[in-house]
Write an enzyme that holds these catalytic residues in place. Structure first.
Site, PDB file in Angstrom:
ATOM      1  N   ASP A   1       0.693  -1.259   0.130  1.00  0.00           N
ATOM      2  CA  ASP A   1      -0.236   0.047  -0.619  1.00  0.00           C
ATOM      3  C   ASP A   1       0.898   1.122   0.136  1.00  0.00           C
ATOM      4  OD1 ASP A   1       0.200  -0.126   2.900  1.00  0.00           O
ATOM      5  OD2 ASP A   1      -1.445  -1.366   2.843  1.00  0.00           O
ATOM      6  N   LYS A  58      -3.866   2.920  -0.169  1.00  0.00           N
ATOM      7  CA  LYS A  58      -5.437   3.268   1.108  1.00  0.00           C
ATOM      8  C   LYS A  58      -4.686   5.389   1.401  1.00  0.00           C
ATOM      9  CE  LYS A  58      -6.098  -0.347   3.496  1.00  0.00           C
ATOM     10  NZ  LYS A  58      -6.511  -0.640   5.242  1.00  0.00           N
ATOM     11  N   MET A  78      -1.910   9.282  12.179  1.00  0.00           N
ATOM     12  CA  MET A  78      -2.852   9.238  11.144  1.00  0.00           C
ATOM     13  C   MET A  78      -3.884  10.653  12.134  1.00  0.00           C
ATOM     14  SD  MET A  78      -4.775   5.462   9.828  1.00  0.00           S
ATOM     15  CE  MET A  78      -3.973   5.254  12.119  1.00  0.00           C
TER      16      MET A  78
HETATM   17  N1  SAH Z   1       1.436   0.394  10.848  1.00  0.00           N
HETATM   18  C1  SAH Z   1       2.077   1.541  10.810  1.00  0.00           C
HETATM   19  C2  SAH Z   1       0.961   2.611  11.235  1.00  0.00           C
HETATM   20  C3  SAH Z   1      -0.623   2.759   9.739  1.00  0.00           C
HETATM   21  S1  SAH Z   1      -1.462   3.984  10.188  1.00  0.00           S
HETATM   22  C4  SAH Z   1       3.484   1.733  11.249  1.00  0.00           C
HETATM   23  O1  SAH Z   1       3.682   0.558  11.584  1.00  0.00           O
HETATM   24  O2  SAH Z   1       4.507   2.328  11.681  1.00  0.00           O
HETATM   25  C5  SAH Z   1      -0.313   5.556   8.520  1.00  0.00           C
HETATM   26  C6  SAH Z   1       0.615   6.724   9.808  1.00  0.00           C
HETATM   27  O3  SAH Z   1       1.686   5.690  10.350  1.00  0.00           O
HETATM   28  C7  SAH Z   1       0.355   8.010   8.723  1.00  0.00           C
HETATM   29  O4  SAH Z   1      -0.920   8.333   9.049  1.00  0.00           O
HETATM   30  C8  SAH Z   1       1.609   8.402   9.434  1.00  0.00           C
HETATM   31  O5  SAH Z   1       0.868   8.987  11.179  1.00  0.00           O
HETATM   32  C9  SAH Z   1       2.355   7.500  10.647  1.00  0.00           C
HETATM   33  N2  SAH Z   1       3.733   6.709   9.743  1.00  0.00           N
HETATM   34  C10 SAH Z   1       3.865   5.796   9.261  1.00  0.00           C
HETATM   35  N3  SAH Z   1       4.562   5.954   8.121  1.00  0.00           N
HETATM   36  C11 SAH Z   1       4.989   6.944   8.616  1.00  0.00           C
HETATM   37  C12 SAH Z   1       6.395   7.906   8.410  1.00  0.00           C
HETATM   38  N4  SAH Z   1       7.883   7.798   7.346  1.00  0.00           N
HETATM   39  N5  SAH Z   1       6.908   9.367   8.333  1.00  0.00           N
HETATM   40  C13 SAH Z   1       5.424   9.641   9.497  1.00  0.00           C
HETATM   41  N6  SAH Z   1       4.798   9.460   9.766  1.00  0.00           N
HETATM   42  C14 SAH Z   1       4.394   8.319   9.479  1.00  0.00           C
END
Ligand code: SAH
Length: 466
Positions: free
Chosen positions: A250, A272, A385
């Site tokens: 995704d 998404k 998010m």
């Molecule tokens: N499973 C993922 C989270 C998915 S929800 C995890 O463990 O990181 C998606 C959210 O993750 C985004 O909206 C943001 O808030 C955060 N996110 C993921 N990668 C990021 C990054 N490189 N920098 C900042 N926020 C990030």
């Protein structure tokens, strides 16, 4: 890439070398390793070249360069210390469309030699496209240390079984799976230890066993791709990424991480973005099960960790119901990776003894968070998010008693070379983030620890998006 790396079969084909010194000798030796029919032209030659002539290994004529010496050549090398001759050779070869190399003159070449790691029949060729030959050699040395001396024997023995495997397994996919399993089995250790006959026996046995059981079962690898920097992948993630048949990924997976997925794997985007679900979750769950039941090794690659706001749990629930085998590989979650790269330790004994991970995006779009829990002192709050609701989140925390001066930061695309950080206080965070035109994905960190960034900021991205 400015030049196409290829391996040229020059065995018994005429290759012309102009020049008779030590440099010519080096090039002649390389050509002889590939069994070329070397023709050497120079007014005179060094003693070592003379030995090769006397031994009948190369043909030599004591002549100055003339264009007709290039007739029928499949390669030409100019290794003289006379610039005029080198230019003449290069022009003559180019006019005849014969690949030409002029030693130490990239501008006159149509091909260059690579730095080589020779584990025949496995050959690794490294090039810096003329930019940094020392770095190319350094890279070669690194690879030398990674590949054991007997490494090529693995390929040689695999080669002995190639035809038989082809007969036993009808599809390229079945063959690839067979070989990948062999390469991860103790057979490899046997070969590296020099026990080649034992290895051959084990390989033959495995082939016989597999021939009875040709039905390959698929599997799903639920892999956390981390927050963006590909160096943060686990070894297991990388190994599975390189052996999958299909990759379902995704939006959050960074391009740098995607670049490490096996080149031949089919890529299926189910990305998404907020409010815009390309493929409903239930369909993704079913897709994974269906692909695995077709016998494929399915990489379900997710940003961060699959079990942290990643719906990984829902995906494997469906797999379990349908008896599809799977493995889960944790990844570094955004809170972890992003805070590190922003120089913000999530806990610090002077400021925070706990850390909350919160999602700022609820299923129905409302923001009904546990404000009381989020407003407690001596903790750090990390919000995933949370960009759309940011202003509301800050207002609510202040309304629930958090100081308006509480340090807070928003990090966009953390851990990547495009990382951008906005540090502020709770009361001006939303405005500063809007002014900086911050976009998703971004993570919000609220707590006293954020001020440590002033001291601890260590990571400087090379392409900040200012
Ligand atoms: N499973 C993922 C989270 C998915 S929800 C995890 O463990 O990181 C998606 C959210 O993750 C985004 O909206 C943001 O808030 C955060 N996110 C993921 N990668 C990021 C990054 N490189 N920098 C900042 N926020 C990030």
């Amino acid at each position: 890439m400015q030049a196409l790396p290829i391996f040229l079969n020059i065995a018994h084909r005429p290759c012309v070398v102009i020049g008779g010194g030590e440099v010519a000798l080096r090039k002649v030796s390389s050509l002889l390793k590939a069994d070329a029919a070397v023709k050497l032209y120079a007014p005179e030659i060094c003693p070592q070249l003379q030995v090769l002539v006397d031994e009948g290994k190369i043909q030599f004529k004591a002549l100055a360069f003339e264009e007709n010496q290039l007739e029928k050549a499949c390669l030409v090398i100019a290794a003289t210390d006379d610039e005029t001759v080198n230019v003449a050779v290069s022009q003559a070869a180019k006019a005849r469309n014969i690949p030409v190399n002029v030693v130490d003159s990239p501008a006159l070449c149509t091909f260059t030699f690579a730095s080589i790691v020779d584990r025949s029949p496995i050959i690794v060729a490294v090039s810096s496209e003329g930019n940094a030959p020392v770095l190319a050699r350094y890279t070669r040395t690194k690879i030398e240390t990674m590949l054991p001396a007997n490494y090529g024997r693995i390929a040689a023995i695999a080669g002995e079984f190639r035809e038989e495997v082809k007969t036993q397994f009808a599809t390229t996919q079945a063959r690839r799976i067979f070989w990948e399993e062999v390469l991860q089995s103790p057979i490899v250790e046997q070969i590296l230890a020099g026990h080649e006959d034992a290895a051959r026996q084990m390989l033959a046995q495995r082939l016989a066993d597999q021939a009875h059981n040709k039905q390959h079962h698929g599997e799903v690898y639920l892999v956390g791709g981390g927050p963006g920097d590909p160096d943060l992948l686990t070894f297991r993630a990388l190994r599975l990424m390189q052996q999958c048949d299909v990759c379902v990924y995704d939006k959050l997976v960074s391009p740098e991480v995607m670049a490490l997925v096996r080149r031949d794997a089919e890529l299926i985007y189910v990305g998404k973005s907020r409010d815009q679900h390309t493929l409903p979750q239930e369909e993704i769950n079913q897709l994974l099960a269906r692909l695995a039941l077709e016998g494929k090794r399915v990489l379900r690659l997710k940003g961060g960790d699959p079990f942290i706001f990643g719906r990984g749990g829902e995906e494997i629930e469906t797999l379990m119901q349908q008896n599809v085998p799977f493995q889960v590989v944790p990844g570094i979650t955004a809170a972890n990776g992003v805070s590190s790269y922003a120089g913000i330790p999530l806990t610090h004994r002077d400021y925070a003894q706990a850390c909350l991970f919160i999602t700022g995006h609820l299923k129905d779009g409302s923001l009904d968070l546990d404000w009381v829990a989020m407003s407690r002192p001596n903790q750090t709050v990390v919000i995933y998010m949370g960009l759309v609701g940011l202003a509301q989140i800050c207002e609510q925390l202040i309304a629930h008693g958090v100081s308006p001066d509480m340090p807070a930061a928003v990090v966009q695309q953390g851990t990547t070379q495009r990382q951008k950080v906005v540090s502020a206080t709770l009361q001006d965070l939303a405005q500063k983030v809007a002014d900086a035109q911050i976009k998703a994905p971004c993570l919000t960190i609220i707590g006293e620890v954020v001020k440590l960034r002033e001291k601890l900021n260590w990571f400087t991205p090379s392409e900040p998006i200012e």
